[in-house]
Design a protein around this motif. Sequence first.
Motif, PDB file in Angstrom:
ATOM      1  N   GLY A 234       0.747  -1.194   0.122  1.00 12.25           N
ATOM      2  CA  GLY A 234      -0.163  -0.084  -0.104  1.00 12.25           C
ATOM      3  C   GLY A 234       0.816   1.287   0.160  1.00 12.25           C
ATOM      4  N   GLN A 235       0.031   2.303  -0.344  1.00  8.78           N
ATOM      5  CA  GLN A 235       1.075   3.657  -0.511  1.00  8.78           C
ATOM      6  C   GLN A 235       0.063   4.703   0.117  1.00  8.78           C
ATOM      7  OE1 GLN A 235       1.826   4.268  -4.770  1.00  8.78           O
ATOM      8  NE2 GLN A 235       3.498   2.924  -4.523  1.00  8.78           N
ATOM      9  N   PRO A 236      -0.051   4.754   1.361  1.00 13.18           N
ATOM     10  CA  PRO A 236      -0.866   5.950   2.019  1.00 13.18           C
ATOM     11  C   PRO A 236      -0.401   7.327   1.726  1.00 13.18           C
ATOM     12  CG  PRO A 236       0.922   4.978   3.586  1.00 13.18           C
ATOM     13  CD  PRO A 236       0.962   4.284   2.199  1.00 13.18           C
ATOM     14  N   THR A 237      -0.787   7.785   0.526  1.00  8.35           N
ATOM     15  CA  THR A 237      -0.559   9.154   0.259  1.00  8.35           C
ATOM     16  C   THR A 237      -1.551   9.834   0.063  1.00  8.35           C
ATOM     17  OG1 THR A 237      -0.374   8.392  -2.140  1.00  8.35           O
ATOM     18  CG2 THR A 237       1.669   8.146  -1.079  1.00  8.35           C
ATOM     19  N   GLY A 238      -2.746   9.333  -0.256  1.00  4.93           N
ATOM     20  CA  GLY A 238      -4.005  10.257  -0.199  1.00  4.93           C
ATOM     21  C   GLY A 238      -4.491  10.493   1.002  1.00  4.93           C
ATOM     22  N   SER A 239      -5.234  11.557   1.026  1.00  4.43           N
ATOM     23  CA  SER A 239      -5.986  12.176   2.241  1.00  4.43           C
ATOM     24  C   SER A 239      -6.672  11.030   3.059  1.00  4.43           C
ATOM     25  CB  SER A 239      -6.755  13.302   2.002  1.00  4.43           C
ATOM     26  OG  SER A 239      -7.946  12.914   1.082  1.00  4.43           O
ATOM     27  N   ASP A 240      -7.329  10.343   2.350  1.00  4.57           N
ATOM     28  CA  ASP A 240      -8.181   9.141   2.940  1.00  4.57           C
ATOM     29  C   ASP A 240      -7.174   8.103   3.691  1.00  4.57           C
ATOM     30  OD1 ASP A 240     -10.501  10.313   2.414  1.00  4.57           O
ATOM     31  OD2 ASP A 240     -10.932   8.977   0.518  1.00  4.57           O
ATOM     32  N   SER A 241      -5.972   7.973   2.807  1.00  5.08           N
ATOM     33  CA  SER A 241      -5.262   6.783   3.420  1.00  5.08           C
ATOM     34  C   SER A 241      -4.425   7.325   4.687  1.00  5.08           C
ATOM     35  CB  SER A 241      -4.149   6.551   2.451  1.00  5.08           C
ATOM     36  OG  SER A 241      -4.632   5.970   1.248  1.00  5.08           O
ATOM     37  N   VAL A 242      -3.927   8.816   4.773  1.00  3.31           N
ATOM     38  CA  VAL A 242      -3.349   9.433   5.850  1.00  3.31           C
ATOM     39  C   VAL A 242      -4.314   9.347   6.857  1.00  3.31           C
ATOM     40  CG1 VAL A 242      -2.273  11.699   6.592  1.00  3.31           C
ATOM     41  CG2 VAL A 242      -1.799  10.664   4.233  1.00  3.31           C
ATOM     42  N   HIS A 243      -5.410   9.758   6.719  1.00  2.00           N
ATOM     43  CA  HIS A 243      -6.456   9.688   7.813  1.00  2.00           C
ATOM     44  C   HIS A 243      -6.757   8.444   8.536  1.00  2.00           C
ATOM     45  CE1 HIS A 243     -10.605   9.712   9.483  1.00  2.00           C
ATOM     46  NE2 HIS A 243     -10.409  10.985   9.766  1.00  2.00           N
ATOM     47  N   TRP A 244      -6.702   7.360   7.580  1.00  5.26           N
ATOM     48  CA  TRP A 244      -6.876   5.889   8.244  1.00  5.26           C
ATOM     49  C   TRP A 244      -5.486   5.774   9.065  1.00  5.26           C
ATOM     50  CZ3 TRP A 244      -4.030   1.435   8.243  1.00  5.26           C
ATOM     51  CH2 TRP A 244      -4.615   0.426   8.563  1.00  5.26           C
ATOM     52  N   VAL A 245      -4.510   6.133   8.590  1.00  2.00           N
ATOM     53  CA  VAL A 245      -3.326   5.779   9.554  1.00  2.00           C
ATOM     54  C   VAL A 245      -3.504   6.545  10.842  1.00  2.00           C
ATOM     55  CG1 VAL A 245      -0.632   6.165   9.407  1.00  2.00           C
ATOM     56  CG2 VAL A 245      -1.795   5.374   7.610  1.00  2.00           C
ATOM     57  N   LEU A 246      -3.760   7.768  10.644  1.00  2.00           N
ATOM     58  CA  LEU A 246      -3.910   8.643  11.835  1.00  2.00           C
ATOM     59  C   LEU A 246      -4.856   8.022  12.886  1.00  2.00           C
ATOM     60  CD1 LEU A 246      -3.543  12.353  10.451  1.00  2.00           C
ATOM     61  CD2 LEU A 246      -1.676  10.826  11.546  1.00  2.00           C
ATOM     62  N   THR A 247      -5.986   7.371  12.484  1.00  2.00           N
ATOM     63  CA  THR A 247      -6.786   6.925  13.413  1.00  2.00           C
ATOM     64  C   THR A 247      -6.548   5.520  13.723  1.00  2.00           C
ATOM     65  OG1 THR A 247      -8.312   6.308  11.478  1.00  2.00           O
ATOM     66  CG2 THR A 247      -8.685   8.400  12.282  1.00  2.00           C
ATOM     67  N   ASN A 248      -5.476   4.926  13.461  1.00  2.00           N
ATOM     68  CA  ASN A 248      -5.033   3.410  13.680  1.00  2.00           C
ATOM     69  C   ASN A 248      -3.551   3.401  14.161  1.00  2.00           C
ATOM     70  OD1 ASN A 248      -7.426   1.576  12.730  1.00  2.00           O
ATOM     71  ND2 ASN A 248      -7.160   3.147  11.213  1.00  2.00           N
ATOM     72  N   LEU A 249      -3.380   4.384  14.975  1.00  2.00           N
ATOM     73  CA  LEU A 249      -1.930   4.612  15.523  1.00  2.00           C
ATOM     74  C   LEU A 249      -1.585   3.409  16.512  1.00  2.00           C
ATOM     75  CD1 LEU A 249      -1.790   8.585  16.150  1.00  2.00           C
ATOM     76  CD2 LEU A 249      -0.686   7.141  14.215  1.00  2.00           C
ATOM     77  N   ASP A 250      -2.629   2.853  16.950  1.00  2.00           N
ATOM     78  CA  ASP A 250      -2.601   1.725  18.049  1.00  2.00           C
ATOM     79  C   ASP A 250      -1.815   0.462  17.438  1.00  2.00           C
ATOM     80  OD1 ASP A 250      -4.744   1.641  16.884  1.00  2.00           O
ATOM     81  OD2 ASP A 250      -5.592   0.129  18.090  1.00  2.00           O
ATOM     82  N   ILE A 251      -1.992   0.586  16.080  1.00  2.00           N
ATOM     83  CA  ILE A 251      -1.353  -0.816  15.579  1.00  2.00           C
ATOM     84  C   ILE A 251      -0.170  -0.307  14.940  1.00  2.00           C
ATOM     85  CG2 ILE A 251      -3.660  -2.032  15.322  1.00  2.00           C
ATOM     86  CD1 ILE A 251      -3.546  -1.036  12.180  1.00  2.00           C
ATOM     87  N   VAL A 252       0.687   0.837  15.031  1.00  2.00           N
ATOM     88  CA  VAL A 252       1.762   1.350  14.256  1.00  2.00           C
ATOM     89  C   VAL A 252       2.705   0.903  15.449  1.00  2.00           C
ATOM     90  CG1 VAL A 252       2.954   3.405  13.534  1.00  2.00           C
ATOM     91  CG2 VAL A 252       0.561   2.907  12.782  1.00  2.00           C
ATOM     92  N   SER A 253       3.938   0.451  14.955  1.00  2.00           N
ATOM     93  CA  SER A 253       5.094   0.032  15.732  1.00  2.00           C
ATOM     94  C   SER A 253       6.283   0.543  15.048  1.00  2.00           C
ATOM     95  CB  SER A 253       5.218  -1.462  15.858  1.00  2.00           C
ATOM     96  OG  SER A 253       5.412  -2.016  14.671  1.00  2.00           O
ATOM     97  N   PRO A 254       7.477   1.138  15.970  1.00  2.00           N
ATOM     98  CA  PRO A 254       8.421   1.675  15.557  1.00  2.00           C
ATOM     99  C   PRO A 254       9.175   0.631  14.845  1.00  2.00           C
ATOM    100  CG  PRO A 254       8.320   2.487  17.698  1.00  2.00           C
ATOM    101  CD  PRO A 254       7.212   1.434  17.550  1.00  2.00           C
ATOM    102  N   ALA A 255      10.016   0.679  13.799  1.00  2.00           N
ATOM    103  CA  ALA A 255      10.855  -0.081  13.157  1.00  2.00           C
ATOM    104  C   ALA A 255      12.343   0.781  12.480  1.00  2.00           C
ATOM    105  CB  ALA A 255      10.116  -0.658  11.999  1.00  2.00           C
ATOM    106  N   SER A 256      13.214  -0.076  12.321  1.00  2.00           N
ATOM    107  CA  SER A 256      14.344   0.508  11.693  1.00  2.00           C
ATOM    108  C   SER A 256      14.065   0.741  10.152  1.00  2.00           C
ATOM    109  CB  SER A 256      15.486  -0.683  11.499  1.00  2.00           C
ATOM    110  OG  SER A 256      15.138  -1.821  10.838  1.00  2.00           O
TER     111      SER A 256
END
Length: 609
Positions: free
Chosen positions: A200-222
Motif C-alpha cells: 500500500g501507499q498511504p499518500t492520499g488524504s483518506d489513507s493518511v486519515h486511516w493511519v492517523l486513526t489507527n496509530l495503536d497498530i503502528v510500531s517503531p521499526a528500523s
Amino acid sequence: MINWKLISVHNEDEVVHDLNSISDVQINIRETSNIQFLVSIDEQSFEKLGSPHIVLSDIPLELEFSHYDGTDRNFRTTEELGSHSSRYFYNFFGESEVSLCFEKENSLYHSQTINILARRDNAQLANEMLSYITNHLDDAVSICFSRSKLSVGYDDSKKFNFSRLDIIHSAVSYLTEAIPIFVREHRYTWKPELELSEQGQPTGSDSVHWVLTNLDIVSPASIDEANLIYNNRGYRLDSLPKEKIVKDRDTFENRVIHTFLHDIMHFLYDIKEQLSIKSSTDDALVDQEYVRFDHTMRQYTQLALDHKLNQIDSLILSVEQLKRIFSTKIPAKNQPGIQPKLTSYVVRHPHYRKTFGLIEKCYKAPAPTFEGASLLLGLKNLSIVYETASLLIVHETIKTCFDVQLSNQCYKEHGEQHPFGGVERQRPQGEINNHFSYKSKAFDIELLYGPKIYQFSSSSTSGDLVDTSLTRRNEHGAHHYCPDFVLKIESKHWHKPITIILDSKYKDASTIRRFDIDILTRKYLLNIHQVNNQGRLGVSPVNLLLLMFPHDKSGRIVRAVSPQHCLNGKYPVLPQATAILVKPTEYTLLKEHLLSILEIMNSERRLIS
C-alpha cells in the motif's frame, strides 16, 4: 322515518321480510317467488332525499307512488305481485345485495344480503358451466364474476381488478428479458475506496486519515524494516492502505429498482395470505326442489383463485431470482418510499425508461383485495354465466372448425357516434375483451362480443351493420340491437364473407320455439342491413342466425325451415335461423353448423370457378 320491506309469495304462501332489521338469520328467497318491495318515507325525509328506488346489485328497479297514509308516503315496485314479471330473482342464484337508494342521495341509504335458492336443475347446469369456465380460462375470476357488483376483488370504487398483478407480471417479464442489458449498461458513479495490502501507499488524504486513526497498530521499526516514514522516523504496519477508484452502483436509479422488487415481493406475499375462502358447512338442501348455491359458488371461486395463486407463486419465484441477480451484479440499497422519476440518465437509456414507466404504473394501480365472504356477494344471473360459457365454447369451436389461431384481442367501446364494431380503448376495470381476431392462411375471422348495432346515421361507414327497424329514439338514447355475438368469416377463396349472429338464451327448445325464434328472425335477419361502398344501404349481410340454449328437456334443435333446407340438408338455403343445444358438456351441433356453412361456401366457390 324510512321503512322498507320485501314481500315474497311462493305457492300462495306469503312471507314479509323487514329489511330495516339487522339479524344473523339470513333471508332465503326462491328464484321463482313473486316479489314486491315496499318503501314508506316521512315527509321530512322525502323533501331531503327525494323519491326512492331499489337496486338489485347493479340493476335499478323503479318504484311507483302507492298512497299517502297521513304521515308517510308509500312506494311499491311497478309489477303486480302475482304477475310473471314480478319474479325479479328468476334464474338468479347465490347471495345477492339489495339496496335502497334515493334520487337526491349519491350513496346507498341501506342494503341487505339475500340468499337466492336455485332450482335443482338450474344448480346442476350452473355447476357444469362454472366448471367449464374455471377449466378453460386463464383469469377465470375476472371473466366469471366481473358482472357481479361485489365480486372476487374490488377496490374503493367497488370494481373488480387484478390490474396491479398484471402490471407486476409485465414488469417482471421485461426485467427478466432485459437483465443482459442492465448488466452491460447500468447507472454508476466513481468513488474512492481504501484497500489494505503490504504494498500500500498511504499518500492520499483518506489513507493518511486511516493511519492517523489507527496509530495503536503502528510500531517503531528500523529504516530497513520500516514501510512508513514519518518525520524521518521509521514505522511499520502489517498492511498499508491504498486508494483506488471503484464503481459505485448505489445510485438513485438502481435504488428505485431494488426498492420496487422489495415492495412487490411483500405485496405478492400479502395477496397469498388473502387468497383463502372458508368452506361452508351449511346443508345445501333446502327442500326437494330448491338448493342453496353458496357451496357450489365457493367451490369454483376457490378453483379460480387457486389458479391465480399458482400465477402468484410463479411471480414470487421470478422476483426472487431478479433480486439475487440485481444484488450481485448491480448492488444498491432499498429506500422505502422512493418513487421513480425521469432523471437525465433514465431519459437517455430506454431500458431504464421503460422499467421506470412500469414501476410508476404499478404504484398507481389499485390493489386487488379479497374479503372472504364478500367474494360471493353480488347478483348472479345464470343467463350471464351461460353467456360467458358460450363465449368460451364459441372461441374454442372457431379455432377447431377453421383451424385458426387467436391473433389479437382487445376491448372496443361501442356508441352511436362510433362505427359498427366500436373504437379500441383501454379495457375498463371489471370488463373483459369484446373483440377477437383469428387468422390462418385461408381465413380472417372476427368475433364481436356484445356489439351494438345502431340505426343509419352520418357516422355510418362502409361495411357497418345498421338497424333498420321501425323504432324511435327514447329517453335512453338511440334504438339499437345488441346480439351476444357477431361472427364475420372471410376467405381468400370466397367472393364475399359470411356473417353469423349467435345469441345465447338460457331457455329450452320449447320456450324458444314459442317466444323467441320468430321475433329474433325478424329482428336480425330482416331488420339488419349493411352500408355499401357507395355509402348506401345494401342487402342484409347476415347469413345465419344461431340461437344457443342449454336446457335439453324439450329437444336439441329448433328449425325455421324444412329439414331438407337446413344447413346439413340436401338443399341448404341461406339465410336461415336455427336454435341448437349448446352447453359445456355438449356442443357438437355448434361444430356441425359451422362446418356445414363452411362446406356451403366452398361448394359455391367450386360452382363459380
